[in-house]
Scaffold this motif. Sequence first.
Motif, PDB file in Angstrom:
ATOM      1  N   ALA A 101     -27.764  23.693  -3.462  1.00  0.00           N
ATOM      2  CA  ALA A 101     -28.530  22.612  -3.609  1.00  0.00           C
ATOM      3  C   ALA A 101     -28.658  22.098  -4.917  1.00  0.00           C
ATOM      4  O   ALA A 101     -28.421  20.962  -5.256  1.00  0.00           O
ATOM      5  CB  ALA A 101     -29.603  22.607  -2.790  1.00  0.00           C
ATOM      6  N   GLU A 102     -29.062  23.030  -5.732  1.00  0.00           N
ATOM      7  CA  GLU A 102     -29.249  22.848  -6.942  1.00  0.00           C
ATOM      8  C   GLU A 102     -27.874  22.438  -8.034  1.00  0.00           C
ATOM      9  O   GLU A 102     -28.111  21.363  -8.859  1.00  0.00           O
ATOM     10  CB  GLU A 102     -30.053  24.014  -7.859  1.00  0.00           C
ATOM     11  N   ALA A 126     -36.155  20.255  -0.226  1.00  0.00           N
ATOM     12  CA  ALA A 126     -36.184  21.103   0.922  1.00  0.00           C
ATOM     13  C   ALA A 126     -35.937  22.849   0.538  1.00  0.00           C
ATOM     14  O   ALA A 126     -36.668  23.516   1.025  1.00  0.00           O
ATOM     15  CB  ALA A 126     -35.049  20.752   2.227  1.00  0.00           C
ATOM     16  N   ARG A 127     -34.669  22.930   0.127  1.00  0.00           N
ATOM     17  CA  ARG A 127     -34.384  24.199  -0.332  1.00  0.00           C
ATOM     18  C   ARG A 127     -35.442  24.919  -1.267  1.00  0.00           C
ATOM     19  O   ARG A 127     -35.667  26.173  -1.523  1.00  0.00           O
ATOM     20  CB  ARG A 127     -33.101  24.231  -0.838  1.00  0.00           C
ATOM     21  N   LEU A 128     -35.925  24.187  -2.277  1.00  0.00           N
ATOM     22  CA  LEU A 128     -37.086  24.656  -3.149  1.00  0.00           C
ATOM     23  C   LEU A 128     -38.258  24.951  -2.515  1.00  0.00           C
ATOM     24  O   LEU A 128     -38.953  26.024  -2.653  1.00  0.00           O
ATOM     25  CB  LEU A 128     -37.103  23.798  -4.284  1.00  0.00           C
ATOM     26  N   ASN A 129     -38.460  23.990  -1.408  1.00  0.00           N
ATOM     27  CA  ASN A 129     -39.627  24.419  -0.507  1.00  0.00           C
ATOM     28  C   ASN A 129     -39.380  25.678   0.273  1.00  0.00           C
ATOM     29  O   ASN A 129     -40.357  26.415   0.064  1.00  0.00           O
ATOM     30  CB  ASN A 129     -40.181  23.071   0.178  1.00  0.00           C
ATOM     31  N   SER A 130     -38.423  25.988   0.714  1.00  0.00           N
ATOM     32  CA  SER A 130     -38.187  27.179   1.344  1.00  0.00           C
ATOM     33  C   SER A 130     -38.257  28.297   0.752  1.00  0.00           C
ATOM     34  O   SER A 130     -38.811  29.270   1.081  1.00  0.00           O
ATOM     35  CB  SER A 130     -36.630  27.028   1.963  1.00  0.00           C
ATOM     36  N   LEU A 131     -37.567  28.125  -0.454  1.00  0.00           N
ATOM     37  CA  LEU A 131     -37.700  29.326  -1.322  1.00  0.00           C
ATOM     38  C   LEU A 131     -39.131  29.753  -1.886  1.00  0.00           C
ATOM     39  O   LEU A 131     -39.483  30.947  -1.922  1.00  0.00           O
ATOM     40  CB  LEU A 131     -36.761  29.004  -2.644  1.00  0.00           C
ATOM     41  N   LYS A 132     -39.813  28.788  -2.162  1.00  0.00           N
ATOM     42  CA  LYS A 132     -41.035  28.902  -2.701  1.00  0.00           C
ATOM     43  C   LYS A 132     -42.136  29.435  -1.522  1.00  0.00           C
ATOM     44  O   LYS A 132     -43.094  30.250  -1.947  1.00  0.00           O
ATOM     45  CB  LYS A 132     -41.882  27.631  -3.315  1.00  0.00           C
ATOM     46  N   MET A 172     -31.265  39.797  -4.878  1.00  0.00           N
ATOM     47  CA  MET A 172     -32.073  38.400  -5.128  1.00  0.00           C
ATOM     48  C   MET A 172     -30.827  37.511  -4.746  1.00  0.00           C
ATOM     49  O   MET A 172     -31.048  36.566  -4.059  1.00  0.00           O
ATOM     50  CB  MET A 172     -32.510  38.412  -6.333  1.00  0.00           C
ATOM     51  N   ASP A 173     -29.779  37.735  -5.273  1.00  0.00           N
ATOM     52  CA  ASP A 173     -28.510  36.760  -5.289  1.00  0.00           C
ATOM     53  C   ASP A 173     -28.407  36.573  -3.879  1.00  0.00           C
ATOM     54  O   ASP A 173     -27.704  35.422  -3.374  1.00  0.00           O
ATOM     55  CB  ASP A 173     -27.446  36.905  -6.020  1.00  0.00           C
ATOM     56  N   MET A 174     -28.256  37.625  -2.915  1.00  0.00           N
ATOM     57  CA  MET A 174     -27.793  37.545  -1.604  1.00  0.00           C
ATOM     58  C   MET A 174     -28.721  37.075  -0.628  1.00  0.00           C
ATOM     59  O   MET A 174     -28.614  36.913   0.591  1.00  0.00           O
ATOM     60  CB  MET A 174     -27.277  38.846  -1.131  1.00  0.00           C
ATOM     61  N   ASP A 175     -29.910  36.884  -1.074  1.00  0.00           N
ATOM     62  CA  ASP A 175     -30.972  36.172  -0.424  1.00  0.00           C
ATOM     63  C   ASP A 175     -30.609  34.879   0.168  1.00  0.00           C
ATOM     64  O   ASP A 175     -30.241  33.977  -0.626  1.00  0.00           O
ATOM     65  CB  ASP A 175     -32.388  36.354  -1.234  1.00  0.00           C
ATOM     66  N   GLU A 176     -30.819  34.679   1.472  1.00  0.00           N
ATOM     67  CA  GLU A 176     -30.548  33.298   2.163  1.00  0.00           C
ATOM     68  C   GLU A 176     -30.981  32.054   1.143  1.00  0.00           C
ATOM     69  O   GLU A 176     -30.378  31.124   0.768  1.00  0.00           O
ATOM     70  CB  GLU A 176     -30.850  33.215   3.270  1.00  0.00           C
ATOM     71  N   ASN A 177     -32.503  32.193   1.053  1.00  0.00           N
ATOM     72  CA  ASN A 177     -33.104  31.125   0.425  1.00  0.00           C
ATOM     73  C   ASN A 177     -32.539  30.863  -1.045  1.00  0.00           C
ATOM     74  O   ASN A 177     -32.607  29.723  -1.597  1.00  0.00           O
ATOM     75  CB  ASN A 177     -34.681  31.450   0.282  1.00  0.00           C
ATOM     76  N   VAL A 178     -32.379  31.965  -1.810  1.00  0.00           N
ATOM     77  CA  VAL A 178     -31.974  31.666  -3.182  1.00  0.00           C
ATOM     78  C   VAL A 178     -30.707  31.375  -3.351  1.00  0.00           C
ATOM     79  O   VAL A 178     -30.376  30.227  -3.785  1.00  0.00           O
ATOM     80  CB  VAL A 178     -31.951  33.419  -3.833  1.00  0.00           C
ATOM     81  N   SER A 223     -41.177  31.423   1.003  1.00  0.00           N
ATOM     82  CA  SER A 223     -40.559  32.861   1.511  1.00  0.00           C
ATOM     83  C   SER A 223     -41.269  33.834   0.711  1.00  0.00           C
ATOM     84  O   SER A 223     -40.769  34.032  -0.666  1.00  0.00           O
ATOM     85  CB  SER A 223     -39.006  32.557   1.420  1.00  0.00           C
ATOM     86  N   LYS A 224     -42.033  34.549   1.374  1.00  0.00           N
ATOM     87  CA  LYS A 224     -42.613  35.759   0.592  1.00  0.00           C
ATOM     88  C   LYS A 224     -41.537  36.928   0.121  1.00  0.00           C
ATOM     89  O   LYS A 224     -41.609  37.378  -1.041  1.00  0.00           O
ATOM     90  CB  LYS A 224     -43.743  36.363   1.474  1.00  0.00           C
ATOM     91  N   GLU A 225     -40.723  36.891   1.199  1.00  0.00           N
ATOM     92  CA  GLU A 225     -39.547  38.176   0.857  1.00  0.00           C
ATOM     93  C   GLU A 225     -38.669  37.508  -0.312  1.00  0.00           C
ATOM     94  O   GLU A 225     -38.285  38.433  -1.289  1.00  0.00           O
ATOM     95  CB  GLU A 225     -38.494  37.959   2.252  1.00  0.00           C
ATOM     96  N   SER A 226     -38.326  36.336  -0.487  1.00  0.00           N
ATOM     97  CA  SER A 226     -37.645  35.605  -1.591  1.00  0.00           C
ATOM     98  C   SER A 226     -38.449  36.013  -2.545  1.00  0.00           C
ATOM     99  O   SER A 226     -37.913  36.307  -3.692  1.00  0.00           O
ATOM    100  CB  SER A 226     -37.184  34.400  -1.182  1.00  0.00           C
ATOM    101  N   GLN A 227     -39.526  35.377  -2.615  1.00  0.00           N
ATOM    102  CA  GLN A 227     -40.490  35.485  -3.975  1.00  0.00           C
ATOM    103  C   GLN A 227     -40.699  36.785  -4.399  1.00  0.00           C
ATOM    104  O   GLN A 227     -40.804  37.162  -5.404  1.00  0.00           O
ATOM    105  CB  GLN A 227     -41.966  34.835  -3.444  1.00  0.00           C
TER     106      GLN A 227
END
Length: 147
Positions: free
Chosen positions: A96-97, A32-38, A84-90, A40-44
């Motif tokens: 989770a990882e 689920a977290r990987l999907n959210s990360l992938k 990048m580290d402070m990004d919620e999705n990251v 998210s345009k902002e995170s990417q």
Amino acid sequence: MLATLETMEILDAADELSLMIMQSEAAEEYRARLNSLKNSKESQQKIAAFAELKELYEEVQRFGKYHPEYKRVMMTIREVKREMDMDENVAQFRLAENQLQNMLDEIGMMIGKSVSLSVKVPTGSPYFSSSSCGGGCGSGGSCGCSA
């Protein structure tokens, strides 16, 4: 024939264990977290910016402080990495990882110790000892080996 039958039973048990792992809460959360990360345009964008700067950072590292862009690149990469580290999705993905990796490490240790207490089991975590020695064979551990 006995060895083949035993091997098949072990492989069946391994398949069953892997299915249980795939259906675990930790694996579900990871996906689920990987999907959210992938998605998210902002995170990417943050990840891509860091990856691009990382190449420049590696070039600067070859020359060290003598590179004309050393200070600027070092300052910029720290800022971009922190962003990048402070990004919620990251952050949620990394959490989770790590939880999934800890579960896999625990399972590996349980399997290894069920075979023998001296079996070395590679783990992704420094919190798990890879053998029964207290600190490794070369460190004067209590395992009794002569290494």
